[in-house]
Design a protein around this motif. Sequence first.
Motif, PDB file in Angstrom:
ATOM      1  N   LEU A  30      33.967  29.465  45.660  1.00 37.11           N
ATOM      2  CA  LEU A  30      34.859  28.770  46.582  1.00 37.11           C
ATOM      3  C   LEU A  30      34.085  28.158  47.742  1.00 37.11           C
ATOM      4  O   LEU A  30      34.415  27.056  48.215  1.00 37.11           O
ATOM      5  CB  LEU A  30      35.932  29.727  47.089  1.00 37.11           C
ATOM      6  N   GLU A  31      33.054  28.849  48.207  1.00 38.56           N
ATOM      7  CA  GLU A  31      32.230  28.302  49.283  1.00 38.56           C
ATOM      8  C   GLU A  31      31.486  27.056  48.814  1.00 38.56           C
ATOM      9  O   GLU A  31      31.431  26.034  49.516  1.00 38.56           O
ATOM     10  CB  GLU A  31      31.244  29.345  49.776  1.00 38.56           C
ATOM     11  N   ARG A  32      30.913  27.104  47.626  1.00 41.62           N
ATOM     12  CA  ARG A  32      30.162  25.964  47.096  1.00 41.62           C
ATOM     13  C   ARG A  32      31.065  24.764  46.825  1.00 41.62           C
ATOM     14  O   ARG A  32      30.615  23.612  46.901  1.00 41.62           O
ATOM     15  CB  ARG A  32      29.432  26.373  45.820  1.00 41.62           C
ATOM     16  N   LEU A  33      32.327  25.030  46.527  1.00 36.20           N
ATOM     17  CA  LEU A  33      33.293  23.951  46.328  1.00 36.20           C
ATOM     18  C   LEU A  33      33.830  23.413  47.646  1.00 36.20           C
ATOM     19  O   LEU A  33      34.643  22.491  47.657  1.00 36.20           O
ATOM     20  CB  LEU A  33      34.455  24.451  45.462  1.00 36.20           C
ATOM     21  N   GLY A  34      33.385  23.992  48.750  1.00 38.41           N
ATOM     22  CA  GLY A  34      33.822  23.530  50.065  1.00 38.41           C
ATOM     23  C   GLY A  34      35.211  23.989  50.459  1.00 38.41           C
ATOM     24  O   GLY A  34      35.820  23.407  51.354  1.00 38.41           O
ATOM     25  N   LYS A  35      35.693  25.056  49.807  1.00 37.27           N
ATOM     26  CA  LYS A  35      37.054  25.521  50.066  1.00 37.27           C
ATOM     27  C   LYS A  35      37.132  26.509  51.227  1.00 37.27           C
ATOM     28  O   LYS A  35      38.092  26.477  52.008  1.00 37.27           O
ATOM     29  CB  LYS A  35      37.623  26.181  48.810  1.00 37.27           C
ATOM     30  N   ILE A  36      36.163  27.428  51.312  1.00 34.20           N
ATOM     31  CA  ILE A  36      36.226  28.487  52.315  1.00 34.20           C
ATOM     32  C   ILE A  36      34.843  28.750  52.908  1.00 34.20           C
ATOM     33  O   ILE A  36      33.822  28.302  52.378  1.00 34.20           O
ATOM     34  CB  ILE A  36      36.755  29.816  51.724  1.00 34.20           C
ATOM     35  N   ARG A  37      34.824  29.490  54.001  1.00 39.12           N
ATOM     36  CA  ARG A  37      33.643  30.203  54.497  1.00 39.12           C
ATOM     37  C   ARG A  37      33.965  31.680  54.338  1.00 39.12           C
ATOM     38  O   ARG A  37      35.135  32.058  54.365  1.00 39.12           O
ATOM     39  CB  ARG A  37      33.398  29.898  55.975  1.00 39.12           C
ATOM     40  N   PHE A  38      32.953  32.508  54.171  1.00 41.28           N
ATOM     41  CA  PHE A  38      33.280  33.916  53.998  1.00 41.28           C
ATOM     42  C   PHE A  38      32.203  34.829  54.571  1.00 41.28           C
ATOM     43  O   PHE A  38      31.037  34.458  54.722  1.00 41.28           O
ATOM     44  CB  PHE A  38      33.496  34.252  52.512  1.00 41.28           C
ATOM     45  N   ILE A  39      32.650  36.041  54.885  1.00 39.17           N
ATOM     46  CA  ILE A  39      31.780  37.179  55.205  1.00 39.17           C
ATOM     47  C   ILE A  39      32.135  38.262  54.200  1.00 39.17           C
ATOM     48  O   ILE A  39      33.328  38.567  53.993  1.00 39.17           O
ATOM     49  CB  ILE A  39      32.011  37.690  56.634  1.00 39.17           C
ATOM     50  N   HIS A  40      31.128  38.848  53.578  1.00 40.07           N
ATOM     51  CA  HIS A  40      31.345  39.883  52.573  1.00 40.07           C
ATOM     52  C   HIS A  40      30.538  41.123  52.940  1.00 40.07           C
ATOM     53  O   HIS A  40      29.344  41.028  53.222  1.00 40.07           O
ATOM     54  CB  HIS A  40      30.920  39.368  51.192  1.00 40.07           C
ATOM     55  N   ARG A  41      31.197  42.274  52.945  1.00 39.92           N
ATOM     56  CA  ARG A  41      30.526  43.536  53.201  1.00 39.92           C
ATOM     57  C   ARG A  41      31.041  44.599  52.231  1.00 39.92           C
ATOM     58  O   ARG A  41      32.197  44.562  51.805  1.00 39.92           O
ATOM     59  CB  ARG A  41      30.757  44.009  54.642  1.00 39.92           C
ATOM     60  N   ASP A  42      30.168  45.555  51.890  1.00 40.44           N
ATOM     61  CA  ASP A  42      30.543  46.678  51.042  1.00 40.44           C
ATOM     62  C   ASP A  42      30.946  47.864  51.903  1.00 40.44           C
ATOM     63  O   ASP A  42      30.342  48.115  52.948  1.00 40.44           O
ATOM     64  CB  ASP A  42      29.371  47.097  50.148  1.00 40.44           C
ATOM     65  N   ALA A  43      31.947  48.605  51.442  1.00 41.61           N
ATOM     66  CA  ALA A  43      32.392  49.807  52.145  1.00 41.61           C
ATOM     67  C   ALA A  43      32.630  50.917  51.124  1.00 41.61           C
ATOM     68  O   ALA A  43      33.485  50.777  50.246  1.00 41.61           O
ATOM     69  CB  ALA A  43      33.668  49.537  52.931  1.00 41.61           C
ATOM     70  N   ALA A  44      31.874  52.001  51.233  1.00 39.97           N
ATOM     71  CA  ALA A  44      31.989  53.114  50.288  1.00 39.97           C
ATOM     72  C   ALA A  44      32.659  54.333  50.906  1.00 39.97           C
ATOM     73  O   ALA A  44      33.038  55.259  50.185  1.00 39.97           O
ATOM     74  CB  ALA A  44      30.603  53.503  49.765  1.00 39.97           C
ATOM     75  N   THR A  45      32.809  54.351  52.233  1.00 39.47           N
ATOM     76  CA  THR A  45      33.410  55.498  52.917  1.00 39.47           C
ATOM     77  C   THR A  45      34.422  55.005  53.944  1.00 39.47           C
ATOM     78  O   THR A  45      34.352  53.854  54.400  1.00 39.47           O
ATOM     79  CB  THR A  45      32.345  56.336  53.645  1.00 39.47           C
ATOM     80  N   PRO A  46      35.358  55.861  54.346  1.00 41.81           N
ATOM     81  CA  PRO A  46      36.286  55.460  55.409  1.00 41.81           C
ATOM     82  C   PRO A  46      35.580  55.032  56.686  1.00 41.81           C
ATOM     83  O   PRO A  46      36.020  54.085  57.359  1.00 41.81           O
ATOM     84  CB  PRO A  46      37.140  56.724  55.613  1.00 41.81           C
ATOM     85  N   ASP A  47      34.487  55.694  57.053  1.00 40.31           N
ATOM     86  CA  ASP A  47      33.761  55.321  58.264  1.00 40.31           C
ATOM     87  C   ASP A  47      33.209  53.896  58.154  1.00 40.31           C
ATOM     88  O   ASP A  47      33.252  53.128  59.132  1.00 40.31           O
ATOM     89  CB  ASP A  47      32.615  56.292  58.532  1.00 40.31           C
ATOM     90  N   GLU A  48      32.671  53.549  56.993  1.00 42.09           N
ATOM     91  CA  GLU A  48      32.170  52.188  56.795  1.00 42.09           C
ATOM     92  C   GLU A  48      33.317  51.183  56.856  1.00 42.09           C
ATOM     93  O   GLU A  48      33.183  50.107  57.457  1.00 42.09           O
ATOM     94  CB  GLU A  48      31.443  52.082  55.462  1.00 42.09           C
ATOM     95  N   LEU A  49      34.434  51.508  56.233  1.00 39.64           N
ATOM     96  CA  LEU A  49      35.610  50.633  56.290  1.00 39.64           C
ATOM     97  C   LEU A  49      36.029  50.403  57.732  1.00 39.64           C
ATOM     98  O   LEU A  49      36.248  49.257  58.160  1.00 39.64           O
ATOM     99  CB  LEU A  49      36.743  51.260  55.488  1.00 39.64           C
ATOM    100  N   HIS A  50      36.131  51.471  58.503  1.00 40.04           N
ATOM    101  CA  HIS A  50      36.557  51.358  59.897  1.00 40.04           C
ATOM    102  C   HIS A  50      35.555  50.548  60.725  1.00 40.04           C
ATOM    103  O   HIS A  50      35.956  49.732  61.572  1.00 40.04           O
ATOM    104  CB  HIS A  50      36.736  52.753  60.503  1.00 40.04           C
ATOM    105  N   PHE A  51      34.273  50.777  60.483  1.00 41.47           N
ATOM    106  CA  PHE A  51      33.244  50.043  61.227  1.00 41.47           C
ATOM    107  C   PHE A  51      33.383  48.537  61.020  1.00 41.47           C
ATOM    108  O   PHE A  51      33.377  47.752  61.978  1.00 41.47           O
ATOM    109  CB  PHE A  51      31.853  50.505  60.787  1.00 41.47           C
ATOM    110  N   PHE A  52      33.517  48.120  59.770  1.00 41.78           N
ATOM    111  CA  PHE A  52      33.581  46.686  59.496  1.00 41.78           C
ATOM    112  C   PHE A  52      34.918  46.066  59.909  1.00 41.78           C
ATOM    113  O   PHE A  52      34.960  44.898  60.322  1.00 41.78           O
ATOM    114  CB  PHE A  52      33.294  46.410  58.025  1.00 41.78           C
TER     115      PHE A  52
END
Length: 206
Positions: A30-52
């Motif tokens: 979608l980014e290469r097609l010029g549709k969106i910009r994005f930020i992607h992060r991985d979250a494996a624990t509740p603490d990581e989810l909350h941080f991001f």
Amino acid sequence: MARGGVFCLEGQWHRDLNERGSVLPTLELLERLGKIRFIHRDAATPDELHFFLDRWLLKQYADYRVGFFAMHGEPSRLCLTDWHSVDLDDVADRMAGRCEGKRLYFGSCSVLRASDATLKDFLAVTGAALVCGYTRKVDWVESAAFETVLLDVLANGHRHNAAELRMDSAHWAPLASYLGFRVIYANGRAWRPSGRARVPAQPAAR
């Protein structure tokens, strides 16, 4: 016109570290097609989810108004891994009052099978404009195809019901219905597609 921003938090889908399944290629397409910009992060624990989540809700990321939760799910619950999960209520409390105008998409099996009361409370606590996702188990490839359209509409549609209007079209409504897609709005209105599902059953679940 500036492309809409999508902030994606992805759970750790696989036990096997050699597995490479991810929503990242869809975002990159979608980014290469010029549709969106994005930020992607991985979250494996509740603490990581909350941080991001806390980082995303800072003022400097205000133009990333779509929150995409890509992970396994159950009704009212996000599953980050086989060992870690969080209730929607906990997610709502973490984002309380900080999601004005945000559009939240749960790309997860069955999360939107939560009760209307639960989802309305989630919107009331967070202040988000809408929450959408699936009420059943979904196939990876089918949902990825669906997301190439959905994320564009959520990120760039000026009207809050833009996704509803697009996904109720003759082309997309059957797939949306098959996936059990639904939308709940901050005003309490709920929407499901009107198209009849015509896609084979027995998917590989997210």
